[in-house]
Design a protein around this motif. Structure first.
Motif, PDB file in Angstrom:
ATOM      1  N   LEU A 107     -12.643  -0.324   9.504  1.00  0.00           N
ATOM      2  CA  LEU A 107     -12.777  -1.259   8.379  1.00  0.00           C
ATOM      3  C   LEU A 107     -13.694  -2.409   8.758  1.00  0.00           C
ATOM      4  O   LEU A 107     -13.720  -2.827   9.925  1.00  0.00           O
ATOM      5  N   SER A 108     -14.442  -2.914   7.783  1.00  0.00           N
ATOM      6  CA  SER A 108     -15.327  -4.054   8.041  1.00  0.00           C
ATOM      7  C   SER A 108     -14.501  -5.307   8.330  1.00  0.00           C
ATOM      8  O   SER A 108     -13.278  -5.329   8.109  1.00  0.00           O
ATOM      9  N   ALA A 109     -15.195  -6.346   8.793  1.00  0.00           N
ATOM     10  CA  ALA A 109     -14.520  -7.622   9.069  1.00  0.00           C
ATOM     11  C   ALA A 109     -13.758  -8.090   7.833  1.00  0.00           C
ATOM     12  O   ALA A 109     -12.567  -8.409   7.903  1.00  0.00           O
ATOM     13  N   ALA A 110     -14.426  -8.093   6.672  1.00  0.00           N
ATOM     14  CA  ALA A 110     -13.773  -8.579   5.446  1.00  0.00           C
ATOM     15  C   ALA A 110     -12.601  -7.683   5.042  1.00  0.00           C
ATOM     16  O   ALA A 110     -11.556  -8.169   4.607  1.00  0.00           O
ATOM     17  N   ASP A 132     -14.061 -12.920   2.285  1.00  0.00           N
ATOM     18  CA  ASP A 132     -15.437 -13.370   2.527  1.00  0.00           C
ATOM     19  C   ASP A 132     -15.484 -14.882   2.701  1.00  0.00           C
ATOM     20  O   ASP A 132     -16.133 -15.406   3.608  1.00  0.00           O
ATOM     21  N   ALA A 133     -14.768 -15.581   1.824  1.00  0.00           N
ATOM     22  CA  ALA A 133     -14.786 -17.054   1.866  1.00  0.00           C
ATOM     23  C   ALA A 133     -14.158 -17.567   3.156  1.00  0.00           C
ATOM     24  O   ALA A 133     -14.664 -18.509   3.783  1.00  0.00           O
ATOM     25  N   ARG A 142     -22.182 -14.334   7.845  1.00  0.00           N
ATOM     26  CA  ARG A 142     -23.126 -13.221   7.650  1.00  0.00           C
ATOM     27  C   ARG A 142     -22.622 -11.917   8.256  1.00  0.00           C
ATOM     28  O   ARG A 142     -23.348 -10.935   8.323  1.00  0.00           O
ATOM     29  N   ARG A 143     -21.359 -11.915   8.723  1.00  0.00           N
ATOM     30  CA  ARG A 143     -20.861 -10.722   9.401  1.00  0.00           C
ATOM     31  C   ARG A 143     -19.760 -10.009   8.631  1.00  0.00           C
ATOM     32  O   ARG A 143     -19.107  -9.120   9.174  1.00  0.00           O
ATOM     33  N   GLY A 154     -15.484 -12.939  20.722  1.00  0.00           N
ATOM     34  CA  GLY A 154     -15.139 -14.184  20.028  1.00  0.00           C
ATOM     35  C   GLY A 154     -15.190 -14.037  18.516  1.00  0.00           C
ATOM     36  O   GLY A 154     -14.394 -14.633  17.797  1.00  0.00           O
ATOM     37  N   GLN A 155     -16.124 -13.211  18.053  1.00  0.00           N
ATOM     38  CA  GLN A 155     -16.206 -12.965  16.603  1.00  0.00           C
ATOM     39  C   GLN A 155     -15.007 -12.130  16.139  1.00  0.00           C
ATOM     40  O   GLN A 155     -14.397 -12.411  15.116  1.00  0.00           O
TER      41      GLN A 155
END
Ligand SMILES: Nc1ncnc2c1ncn2[C@@H]1O[C@H](COP(=O)(O)OP(=O)(O)OP(=O)(O)O)[C@@H](O)[C@H]1O
Ligand SMILES: [Mg+2]
Length: 240
Positions: A107-110, A132-133, A142-143, A154-155
């Motif tokens: 799954l994506s970050a969001a 997203d917010a 942007r990620r 860290g991200q």
């Protein structure tokens, strides 16, 4: 909504015992933990590796069952709940930042951040909009569409933190939330956690080795060998 206890604690642990394994391989990870976390409080938990910090967070958050003793969160004891009620209570009221992040790799970050909202019935589009917010707020503007494997440690850690707070839970427990962050990012994330999690009917428990963030704590509990050995009001008292 949940009801409060007579004693009104956000987290209440008495004589909490948790062991792993049996016979020769038995390990006593929690050996009579007594701990209260007050509503509105940010409590940090420190102690040597292996002393039981992660185990304690997992028992408090209802991820692990205790062997004996008492444990409740805002007056509710996981033992008194059935499996479905338990997972619903956890999903609505608790956010957990795992030591190893535990992001879902496909799954994506969001999408990772949106999970608690979706599980709580928020429509997918709205959940992703809020994710997203929040990612923007933790400096990952942007990620949002990246998979965890494309992100630095860290991200990934910030994605895990966003996931723990997106549903505005009453209790957030964090296992080493700043271990992979530089000073400035760690400070920013702590400010955000504090803002979200510390209110009259909320609380935050943070396991950390990171002395740079001790200043955010209302109290610091020192753990050793499966017990809370000392609770102090400021970092200065720890060495005295
Ligand atoms: N799943 C498990 N099976 C068996 N023993 C375990 C398990 N998880 C933890 N332990 C043991 O329980 C004790 C407490 O572990 P825990 O992970 O709670 O420590 P910790 O304080 O979080 O350590 P660290 O700072 O290294 O993360 C340790 O002795 C550990 O080896
Ligand atoms: Mg640990």
């Amino acid at each position: 909504m949940v009801r409060s206890t007579a004693n009104g604690d956000a987290v209440f642990c008495r004589d909490l015992v948790k062991t792993y394994g049996k016979g020769d391989t038995r390990v006593v990870a929690l050996n009579g933990v007594n701990l209260d976390v007050h509503p509105g409080e940010l409590l940090m938990l420190v102690g040597p590796s292996g002393c039981g910090k992660t185990t304690l967070l997992c028992v408090v958050a209802g991820i692990l069952n205790r062997d004996s003793g008492q444990c409740s969160v805002f007056g509710r004891d996981f033992r008194s709940m059935g499996r479905r009620e338990r997972s619903r209570y956890r999903g609505e009221n608790i956010g957990f930042v795992f030591q190893s992040f535990n992001l879902i790799p496909t799954l994506s970050a969001a999408e990772n951040v949106a999970i608690p909202l979706i599980l709580n019935g928020v429509a997918r589009r709205e959940a992703l909009r809020r994710a997203d917010a929040l990612l923007e707020k933790v400096g990952l503007g942007r990620r949002q569409r990246d998979l965890p494997s494309r992100l630095s440690g860290g991200q990934q850690q910030r994605v895990a933190i966003a996931r723990a707070m997106i549903h505005n839970p009453r209790l957030i427990v964090c296992d080493e939330p700043t271990s992979a962050l530089d000073h400035e990012t760690g400070h920013h994330v702590m400010e955000l956690l504090r803002e979200v999690a510390v209110g009259p009917d909320r609380a935050l428990v943070i396991v950390t080795h990171d002395a740079r963030i001790f200043g955010f704590a209302d109290r610091i509990a020192q753990m050793d060998d499966g017990r809370i050995v000392r609770v102090v009001n400021s970092p200065a008292e720890m060495s005295s």
